[in-house]
Design a protein around this motif. Structure first.
Motif, PDB file in Angstrom:
ATOM      1  N   HIS A 135      -1.886  -4.583  -3.629  1.00 39.74           N
ATOM      2  CA  HIS A 135      -0.864  -4.534  -2.576  1.00 39.74           C
ATOM      3  C   HIS A 135      -0.194  -5.898  -2.326  1.00 39.74           C
ATOM      4  CE1 HIS A 135      -4.169  -5.732   0.290  1.00 39.74           C
ATOM      5  NE2 HIS A 135      -3.206  -6.151   1.018  1.00 39.74           N
ATOM      6  N   TYR A 162       0.889  -1.076   0.171  1.00 40.66           N
ATOM      7  CA  TYR A 162       0.178  -0.124  -0.108  1.00 40.66           C
ATOM      8  C   TYR A 162       0.712   1.216   0.121  1.00 40.66           C
ATOM      9  CZ  TYR A 162      -4.404  -2.469   1.319  1.00 40.66           C
ATOM     10  OH  TYR A 162      -5.503  -3.240   0.926  1.00 40.66           O
ATOM     11  N   ALA A 170       3.734   0.926  -4.195  1.00 38.69           N
ATOM     12  CA  ALA A 170       2.460   0.614  -5.067  1.00 38.69           C
ATOM     13  C   ALA A 170       2.759   0.912  -6.485  1.00 38.69           C
ATOM     14  CB  ALA A 170       1.143   1.388  -4.576  1.00 38.69           C
TER      15      ALA A 170
END
Length: 189
Positions: free
Chosen positions: A68, A58, A63
């Motif tokens: 994720h 995340y 990212a």
């Protein structure tokens, strides 16, 4: 620095400032992992490392796909030299293959990261799915309901978690039974 300390340090660097609530959740998941030491034995520190790292995907620094588990596992594989088993647990935590399918990434996840043994996968599900977003213990039923409520039932995450719920609850039940069996073994007579 030992591998578990390294995992905490990395997770903190990636989550604490940019995503403090996610960091609190990760600390709570790691605490749940520590509670499983009696059933995990020599895999205890491996599980604790995976638990504290499971949501690093995340992080804005990590990212890339928006998924994720895959982003976190790729980062760990490509940039950290972390234990391969920890990476696999991060990649496949909490029924990630089902969410990957919703996102059109199932083949990528399955091809790049082999699943870890089922007892550890169950333990990872237990740790994540019995911890609130703020890091407190909860039931898997409440956690699934919270996720559906937060994301909405018709979103990718909402659809995935509803599909995964039976597997999540079954894994939590299996781990709970293992914990109970160990506790019964050590009860004074």
């Amino acid at each position: 620095m030992d591998p578990t300390e390294r995992a905490y340090s990395l997770a903190e660097a990636l989550l604490a400032d940019s995503l403090p609530r996610r960091w609190r959740h990760s600390l709570g998941v790691a605490e749940r992992a520590r509670s499983l030491r009696p059933i995990l034995g020599e895999d205890s520190s491996l599980m604790e490392s995976a638990a504290v790292l499971h949501d690093i995907g995340y992080s804005p620094q990590v990212a890339s796909t928006g998924f994720h588990p895959l982003d976190g596992a790729r980062y760990l594989r490509d940039h950290t030299g972390m234990d391969e088993r920890v990476i696999r647990l991060v990649a496949h935590h909490s029924c990630a293959l089902l969410e990957a399918e919703e996102r059109g990434l199932r083949q990528d996840l399955a091809r790049e990261f082999e699943k870890e043994n089922s007892a550890l996968v169950d333990a990872m599900i237990f740790c994540d799915m019995t911890t609130t977003p703020d890091g407190s213990p909860t039931t898997s039923e409440n956690r699934v309901a919270e996720i559906v409520g937060r994301y909405g039932p018709d979103t990718i995450v909402g659809r995935f978690i509803q599909r995964a719920a039976p597997q999540i609850h079954a894994a939590v039940q299996r781990v709970s039974e293992r914990i109970s069996a160990v506790q019964e073994t050590y009860q004074p007579m």
